[in-house]
Structure formats: structure tokens, C-alpha cells
Design an enzyme around this catalytic site. Structure first.
Site, short mmCIF file in Angstrom:
data_model
loop_
_atom_site.label_atom_id
_atom_site.label_comp_id
_atom_site.label_asym_id
_atom_site.label_seq_id
_atom_site.Cartn_x
_atom_site.Cartn_y
_atom_site.Cartn_z
N LYS A 80 1.00 -1.23 -0.10
CA LYS A 80 0.05 0.00 -0.01
C LYS A 80 1.03 1.09 -0.04
O LYS A 80 2.04 1.22 0.43
CB LYS A 80 -0.77 0.21 1.22
CG LYS A 80 -2.07 0.93 1.05
CD LYS A 80 -3.25 0.18 0.76
CE LYS A 80 -4.28 1.09 0.44
NZ LYS A 80 -5.53 0.28 -0.12
N GLY A 183 -19.19 8.13 -0.35
CA GLY A 183 -18.30 8.39 -1.49
C GLY A 183 -18.35 7.48 -2.60
O GLY A 183 -19.64 7.13 -3.14
P1 NAI Z 1 -14.16 7.96 -0.71
O1 NAI Z 1 -13.16 8.94 -0.30
O2 NAI Z 1 -14.91 8.27 -2.17
O3 NAI Z 1 -15.56 8.13 0.19
C1 NAI Z 1 -15.30 8.11 1.47
C2 NAI Z 1 -16.67 8.99 2.00
O4 NAI Z 1 -16.48 9.10 3.42
C3 NAI Z 1 -16.46 10.45 1.69
O5 NAI Z 1 -17.63 11.08 1.19
C4 NAI Z 1 -16.14 11.15 2.99
O6 NAI Z 1 -16.72 12.31 3.04
C5 NAI Z 1 -16.75 10.18 3.95
N1 NAI Z 1 -16.35 10.34 5.44
C6 NAI Z 1 -15.08 10.40 5.86
N2 NAI Z 1 -15.14 10.57 7.17
C7 NAI Z 1 -16.28 10.56 7.59
C8 NAI Z 1 -17.03 10.13 8.95
N3 NAI Z 1 -16.44 10.28 9.85
N4 NAI Z 1 -18.36 9.97 8.78
C9 NAI Z 1 -19.04 9.80 7.75
N5 NAI Z 1 -18.55 9.85 6.38
C10 NAI Z 1 -17.21 10.11 6.49
O7 NAI Z 1 -13.56 6.59 -0.56
P2 NAI Z 1 -14.16 5.31 -1.25
O8 NAI Z 1 -13.32 5.05 -2.48
O9 NAI Z 1 -15.58 5.21 -1.41
O10 NAI Z 1 -13.71 4.21 -0.23
C11 NAI Z 1 -14.46 4.01 1.25
C12 NAI Z 1 -13.66 2.86 1.95
O11 NAI Z 1 -13.61 1.84 1.42
C13 NAI Z 1 -12.28 3.29 2.44
O12 NAI Z 1 -11.99 2.98 3.61
C14 NAI Z 1 -11.58 2.79 1.59
O13 NAI Z 1 -10.22 2.23 1.91
C15 NAI Z 1 -12.31 1.22 1.24
N6 NAI Z 1 -12.32 0.73 0.00
C16 NAI Z 1 -12.37 1.21 -1.30
C17 NAI Z 1 -12.25 0.44 -2.37
C18 NAI Z 1 -12.40 1.06 -3.73
O14 NAI Z 1 -12.73 0.41 -4.64
N7 NAI Z 1 -12.52 2.33 -3.80
C19 NAI Z 1 -11.68 -0.92 -2.25
C20 NAI Z 1 -11.78 -1.39 -0.82
C21 NAI Z 1 -11.89 -0.62 0.03
#
Ligand code: NAI
Length: 364
Positions: A80, A183
Site C-alpha cells: 500500500k 463516497g
Molecule cells: P471516498 O473517499 O470516495 O469516500 C469516503 C466517504 O466517506 C467520503 O464521502 C467522506 O466524506 C466520507 N467520510 C469520511 N469520514 C467520515 C465520517 N467520519 N463520517 C461519515 N463520512 C465520512 O472513498 P471510497 O473509495 O468510497 O472508499 C471508502 C472506504 O472503502 C475506504 O476505507 C477505502 O479504503 C475502502 N475501500 C475502497 C475501495 C474502492 O474500490 N474504492 C476498495 C476497497 C476498500
């Protein structure tokens, strides 16, 4: 504290620090294991409270990638990277060019892709500097592109499996799901849940994310501080890690925790805390493997979207096996999954190791 004594060190193969003053890049690339193949795992851009917080994050995430890739049956090890962003610092082309060069300097031991704070466009810039990158749109029906729809699909299918196992329901119609973070993954997960008839409670610290959701799916908005404790059947953490800990677990009302976020458990002991409370936990790196299945197949260059879909739809089978083993051995699901992952790594996986790509193999 020395790095070898760091509580998250866990015998990492290598931890690489990079600084490029011209572009402002500060990055850490952690390679946890290359036992099953090159270390594959996304890049996260985040404003960390301290350099130590960034190190802890990248170490936990890279070990998680070793386990995720192993359980998903992929011929990749785990790694990572994190880019340490100064507060309010904008992204720039120079930053991602510099990041591409540092990835390239590892000569294929680490393969990068998108994670939190990184877009497909950022990865296109990285691709200009190195072939060791995935998560880029492909032409035709080839697998590839933004991994988040695949992550969302795997989590959705995993929620179905967990609801069947814990609540005895074969449909999500009428089931209430609390989604923390809407997100990239959370939004698409909400769409699938809505289509399946689930009721949604959502929270996000970013108003734009909520606005985007509301344009597509009806959902009750809950304050971010309350979402973990919502009156819901399922809690789906889809923001950041460490949300399941000794302070939050006693207050969780859901009977199932199943979401996309990496490192949801603050420590392994928190898996036992969930079990003691009768909450079924879908191990994060098992349920959220859809994205890495897509980026891995894209990198290997030999799969169609349909093949990725059918592989992602095997995630519920793996979860069901883990739930069953946990129940019969009276152990927390995270322990059962970790043991499975370590066994696969020790046995050398399925033996199919990808070679070094030629520069022309990936289509930017
Ligand atoms: P993203 O950054 O697009 O979305 C995350 C969302 O969570 C954002 O809208 C942000 O404002 C919100 N957020 C942050 N802190 C918060 C809180 N305390 N309370 C409520 N909302 C909060 O990230 P994405 O790509 O959607 O990933 C989400 C999670 O899934 C991460 O932990 C990432 O590591 C994990 N993940 C993502 C993958 C992917 O394909 N994008 C694959 C595997 C895991």
C-alpha cells in the site's frame, strides 16, 4: 520507537520513504509480502495528524492487502502507499508524476491503484511514468477502470450473505442499512441496496457527497456522530478505518456489520467484542475485495468484465464459509479469516505468479 518494534511492523518486506521537494511529494510505500506475487494495493492521499499516523496507516493497510489478495485467490502479495498531503494542499500533475517515478523505482515489487483521495485521472498521470499501475479504463469489454463499482457490488452481495446468516432473511427488502460514508463505494452501494428494497440511513461529513446521493436514492440522513449507533439491521462502514473499537462496539445496535472500509477493527480484540455482543462481522478485506479483483484482472490483462463480475460474486461464498467456521469453532470471524489468509500465504497461493509487465501492456 524503532521501526522493527512498531506494533504494526509485522515483518514487512520493505518500507520505502520518498520525498520530492520540487512537487511537494511525501510518500510512504509499504510492501508487506511478495510471497504470492508483486505487492498490489492502492494509494491513499490523506492529511495525517502526524508522520507516525501515516506510517501506522500504511502498515496496517499493506498487511490487509496481503490477506485480501490471498483470500481472493489472486496471484499478488500485499502493499500500500500513502501520499502525505499538507492541509488544503491542492493536487497537481507534478505530484502524481513524482509518485509515478517512485513507484517505478521499485521495479514492479509494488503495483499501485486508486484508494481514498485518488481518482482515475490521477492514476492516468501515474501511468505516464510507470507500467506498475492499474485501475485505468480499458477499451472494449476488457476488465479495468475505477474499481469502486466492483467493491460496491461485492459488499452488496456480502451484505446479502451476512443478513441471510444472521437474520435468516433471503432478501434485503425492508432491511434497514446504516451506511457511514457515501463516497465512491458508499454511493454505489446505496443504489444497489435501494434497488433491493432496503431502507437507508446515511451519514457523511461531506455535504457534496450527500447531495450527490440525494439526487439518486432516497435515504434518511443521520449526523455523522450517530450513524454507527443507528437503529438499523446492518451497519456498513464505508468511510475510514478504526470505527469498531472498545468505545463504539457497546453502543452498536445493528446485528450485522458489513461494509467497504479497510481496517474497520481498531484491534483484533474488537472482533471478539463484536462476537460477544452477538454482532456478525463480515471481515473487511474479504467483503471489500471486489475492487482489487478488478484491478488485478486488469493488470494481468486477460479478463473480461463478465469474468470479473462472476469472480466478485464469489465473495458471498467465502463469507459463508468463514461465518460457518466461526460458528462451529466459536471464534470471531476476523480470527478465522486471518488464519485462512495466513494459511494461503504459507502454502504459496495457487502458484500462478504474474510476470513483469511490458510498458505497452496496460492501456492508459
Ligand atoms: P471516498 O473517499 O470516495 O469516500 C469516503 C466517504 O466517506 C467520503 O464521502 C467522506 O466524506 C466520507 N467520510 C469520511 N469520514 C467520515 C465520517 N467520519 N463520517 C461519515 N463520512 C465520512 O472513498 P471510497 O473509495 O468510497 O472508499 C471508502 C472506504 O472503502 C475506504 O476505507 C477505502 O479504503 C475502502 N475501500 C475502497 C475501495 C474502492 O474500490 N474504492 C476498495 C476497497 C476498500
Amino acid at each position: 520507537m524503532g521501526i522493527f518494534n512498531h506494533p504494526e511492523f509485522d515483518h514487512h518486506d520493505s518500507i520505502n520513504y520518498f520525498e520530492d521537494p520540487a512537487s511537494g511529494l511525501k510518500a510512504i510505500i509499504a510492501v508487506h509480502s511478495t510471497a504470492l506475487g508483486p505487492a498490489a494495493g492502492g494509494c491513499r492521499r490523506w492529511t495525517y495528524a502526524s508522520e507516525d499516523a501515516a506510517l501506522t496507516d500504511v502498515l496496517r493497510l499493506s498487511r490487509g492487502m496481503t490477506y485480501k489478495n490471498a483470500v481472493a485467490g489472486l496471484p499478488f502479495g500485499g502493499g500500500k502507499s500513502v501520499i502525505l498531503a499538507a492541509e488544503y494542499a491542492p493536487k497537481s500533475r507534478a505530484l502524481f508524476e513524482a509518485f509515478g517515478r517512485v513507484v517505478d523505482s521499485l521495479q514492479g515489487r509494488y503495483i499501485t491503484a486508486e484508494d481514498v483521495g485518488i481518482s482515475v485521472d490521477d492514476m492516468r498521470i501515474v501511468r505516464g511514468e510507470t507500467p506498475f499501475v492499474s485501475g485505468l479504463p480499458q477499451s472494449g469489454s476488457g476488465a479495468g477502470g475505477d474499481p469502486s463499482p466492483w467493491t460496491a457490488l461485492g459488499v452488496f452481495r456480502g451484505i446479502e450473505a451476512a443478513v441471510a446468516a444472521r437474520l435468516g432473511k433471503d432478501s434485503l427488502a425492508g432491511v434497514t442499512v446504516a451506511v457511514q460514508g457515501v463516497g465512491h463505494v458508499g454511493l454505489q452501494l446505496c443504489t444497489l441496496l435501494h434497488e433491493a428494497g432496503a431502507r437507508l440511513r446515511v451519514a457523511d461529513v461531506n455535504r457534496d457527497s450527500l447531495r450527490c446521493l440525494h439526487a439518486q436514492v432516497p435515504a434518511e440522513v443521520v449526523a455523522p456522530r450517530d450513524i454507527l449507533f443507528s437503529n438499523a439491521d446492518v451497519l456498513a462502514p464505508c468511510a475510514l478505518g478504526n470505527v469498531l473499537n472498545s468505545e463504539t462496539i457497546p453502543r452498536i445496535r445493528a446485528k450485522v456489520v458489513a461494509g467497504a472500509a479497510n481496517n474497520q477493527l481498531a484491534s483484533a480484540a474488537d472482533g471478539a467484542r463484536l462476537t460477544e455482543r452477538g454482532i456478525l462481522y463480515a471481515p473487511d478485506y474479504v467483503i471489500n475485495a471486489g475492487g482489487v479483483i478488478s484491478v488485478a484482472r486488469e493488470y494481468l490483462g486477460n479478463s473480461t468484465e463478465e469474468e470479473v463480475r462472476s469472480e466478485v460474486c464469489r465473495i458471498p461464498d467465502r463469507l459463508q464459509q468463514i461465518f460457518a467456521d466461526a460458528e462451529s469453532s466459536l471464534r470471531p470471524t476476523n480470527e478465522v479469516a486471518d488464519e485462512l489468509a495466513r494459511r494461503i500465504v504459507a502454502q504459496g497461493g495457487n502458484g500462478a505468479r504474474p510476470g513483469k509487465p511490458t510498458a505497452g501492456r496496460l492501456i492508459a
